[in-house]
Scaffold this motif. Sequence first.
Motif, PDB file in Angstrom:
ATOM      1  N   SER A 277      39.959  39.165  47.937  1.00 36.48           N
ATOM      2  CA  SER A 277      38.832  39.913  48.303  1.00 36.48           C
ATOM      3  C   SER A 277      38.112  40.607  47.162  1.00 36.48           C
ATOM      4  O   SER A 277      36.805  40.666  47.156  1.00 36.48           O
ATOM      5  N   GLU A 278      38.934  41.043  46.249  1.00 34.72           N
ATOM      6  CA  GLU A 278      38.507  41.816  45.211  1.00 34.72           C
ATOM      7  C   GLU A 278      39.377  41.658  43.820  1.00 34.72           C
ATOM      8  O   GLU A 278      40.557  41.722  44.178  1.00 34.72           O
ATOM      9  N   ILE A 279      38.804  41.620  42.886  1.00 36.50           N
ATOM     10  CA  ILE A 279      39.683  41.527  41.490  1.00 36.50           C
ATOM     11  C   ILE A 279      39.572  42.628  40.692  1.00 36.50           C
ATOM     12  O   ILE A 279      38.088  43.079  40.545  1.00 36.50           O
ATOM     13  N   LEU A 280      40.280  43.414  40.360  1.00 34.93           N
ATOM     14  CA  LEU A 280      40.392  44.944  39.776  1.00 34.93           C
ATOM     15  C   LEU A 280      40.429  44.861  38.362  1.00 34.93           C
ATOM     16  O   LEU A 280      40.648  45.861  37.865  1.00 34.93           O
ATOM     17  N   VAL A 281      40.622  43.780  37.874  1.00 38.58           N
ATOM     18  CA  VAL A 281      40.967  43.668  36.383  1.00 38.58           C
ATOM     19  C   VAL A 281      39.861  42.692  35.754  1.00 38.58           C
ATOM     20  O   VAL A 281      39.212  42.031  36.334  1.00 38.58           O
ATOM     21  N   GLU A 282      39.826  42.866  34.176  1.00 39.05           N
ATOM     22  CA  GLU A 282      38.908  42.007  33.584  1.00 39.05           C
ATOM     23  C   GLU A 282      39.355  41.141  32.582  1.00 39.05           C
ATOM     24  O   GLU A 282      40.549  41.234  32.264  1.00 39.05           O
ATOM     25  N   GLU A 283      38.701  40.187  32.249  1.00 38.41           N
ATOM     26  CA  GLU A 283      39.168  38.913  31.449  1.00 38.41           C
ATOM     27  C   GLU A 283      39.604  39.599  30.022  1.00 38.41           C
ATOM     28  O   GLU A 283      38.622  40.501  29.493  1.00 38.41           O
ATOM     29  N   GLY A 284      40.608  39.338  29.630  1.00 33.29           N
ATOM     30  CA  GLY A 284      41.127  39.966  28.400  1.00 33.29           C
ATOM     31  C   GLY A 284      42.029  41.189  28.362  1.00 33.29           C
ATOM     32  O   GLY A 284      42.442  41.678  27.321  1.00 33.29           O
ATOM     33  N   GLU A 285      41.898  41.573  29.559  1.00 27.84           N
ATOM     34  CA  GLU A 285      42.765  43.137  29.626  1.00 27.84           C
ATOM     35  C   GLU A 285      44.412  42.718  29.788  1.00 27.84           C
ATOM     36  O   GLU A 285      44.613  41.800  30.566  1.00 27.84           O
TER      37      GLU A 285
ATOM     38  N   ASP B  67      54.396  41.573  33.136  1.00 28.82           N
ATOM     39  CA  ASP B  67      53.084  41.860  31.982  1.00 28.82           C
ATOM     40  C   ASP B  67      52.600  40.572  31.696  1.00 28.82           C
ATOM     41  O   ASP B  67      53.186  39.410  31.692  1.00 28.82           O
ATOM     42  N   GLY B  68      51.178  40.663  31.293  1.00 33.62           N
ATOM     43  CA  GLY B  68      50.324  39.544  30.740  1.00 33.62           C
ATOM     44  C   GLY B  68      48.997  40.159  30.406  1.00 33.62           C
ATOM     45  O   GLY B  68      48.815  41.144  30.285  1.00 33.62           O
ATOM     46  N   VAL B  69      48.031  39.021  30.226  1.00 34.59           N
ATOM     47  CA  VAL B  69      47.024  39.261  29.894  1.00 34.59           C
ATOM     48  C   VAL B  69      45.998  38.450  30.741  1.00 34.59           C
ATOM     49  O   VAL B  69      46.370  37.195  31.127  1.00 34.59           O
ATOM     50  N   VAL B  70      44.974  38.963  31.309  1.00 39.03           N
ATOM     51  CA  VAL B  70      44.026  38.325  32.133  1.00 39.03           C
ATOM     52  C   VAL B  70      43.338  37.341  31.432  1.00 39.03           C
ATOM     53  O   VAL B  70      42.544  37.651  30.571  1.00 39.03           O
ATOM     54  N   VAL B  71      43.388  36.021  31.883  1.00 38.77           N
ATOM     55  CA  VAL B  71      42.744  34.857  31.347  1.00 38.77           C
ATOM     56  C   VAL B  71      41.593  34.290  31.890  1.00 38.77           C
ATOM     57  O   VAL B  71      40.788  33.557  31.517  1.00 38.77           O
ATOM     58  N   LEU B  72      41.782  34.737  33.414  1.00 38.17           N
ATOM     59  CA  LEU B  72      40.385  34.255  34.296  1.00 38.17           C
ATOM     60  C   LEU B  72      40.216  35.365  35.334  1.00 38.17           C
ATOM     61  O   LEU B  72      41.240  35.507  35.988  1.00 38.17           O
ATOM     62  N   ALA B  73      39.108  35.862  35.477  1.00 41.14           N
ATOM     63  CA  ALA B  73      38.809  36.790  36.614  1.00 41.14           C
ATOM     64  C   ALA B  73      37.430  36.376  37.217  1.00 41.14           C
ATOM     65  O   ALA B  73      36.309  36.694  36.485  1.00 41.14           O
TER      66      ALA B  73
END
Length: 292
Positions: free
Chosen positions: A241-249, A207-213
């Motif tokens: 090749s692709e990032i599927l989440v957003e910062e803060g998610e 588990d975690g929080v996205v801090v950079l995308a």
Amino acid sequence: MTLASCTAVPTTQVSQRATSQERERAPAPKPAPAPEPSRPATFAFAGELTQGGWIKGTAPGGTQSLSLDGESIDVGENGGFFVAFDRDAKPVASLIATLRSGAKVVQRLTIAPRDWQIENVNIARRRSGPSEAFMALRRPELARIQAARALDTGAAGWRQDFIWPVTGRISGRFGSQRVYRGEPGSYHSGIDITSGVSGTPFVAPADGVVVLAAKKPFTLEGNLLMIDHGMGLNSAFLHCSEILVEEGERVRQGQTIGRIGSTGRATGPHLHWSMKWNEARLDPILLTGPMR
């Protein structure tokens, strides 16, 4: 003259009725707060006491602050803590809890050395540094990475047993290093997992929080994704090749978060997974165990 008759109500009966009415109007008593779970008088912990390793556990009861070799450490709910040891950690570390009474509890930690994969090459190490044009691009990228690592999201993934983000052939091991005619080069800071196919999905190891995308590729890391797991522990996934989440998610363990690629400085499709706790670099395999 006829007198009207009346019936006297006993004083005790009136008093009982009033008391009953007061009870009905009175708010229900609040439950007593749950007592704080008892904690040991010494440290309780488990993990990997080795270079690139980690421990997590519970600080002694009454701990007000915690430090590792003088570095302040966060203490979580019920005294939970996480600390880790750099690839080049010294043989001994001191974990110190300062209690509310002012007393100190000292835990001496013996850090086992690792036998790193070292390649000796008979060529001189390159001396030329990066160009100013390159650094003009690189400086803001490094600033973003540093700012992302400094974020405290309150995530609790550090408490979990980590899983592999993807399975495949391990093509680069943490800590491996080239030595150029006796002069050490920089060591490999993560673990490389090769899938052979660009676009292979990978998942959050905890588990975690996205801090950079990254919205566009970084010069070296390519499409870079970083997740904070809490307590100063974070994961970085390079060359996507692709990032599927957003910062803060907020992401959950096992959730698909990106796809493997070869963006940035990469020779083929693979996932570079690196982990840091504060300034210490960790070996991810010591959190997941061997790939199955």
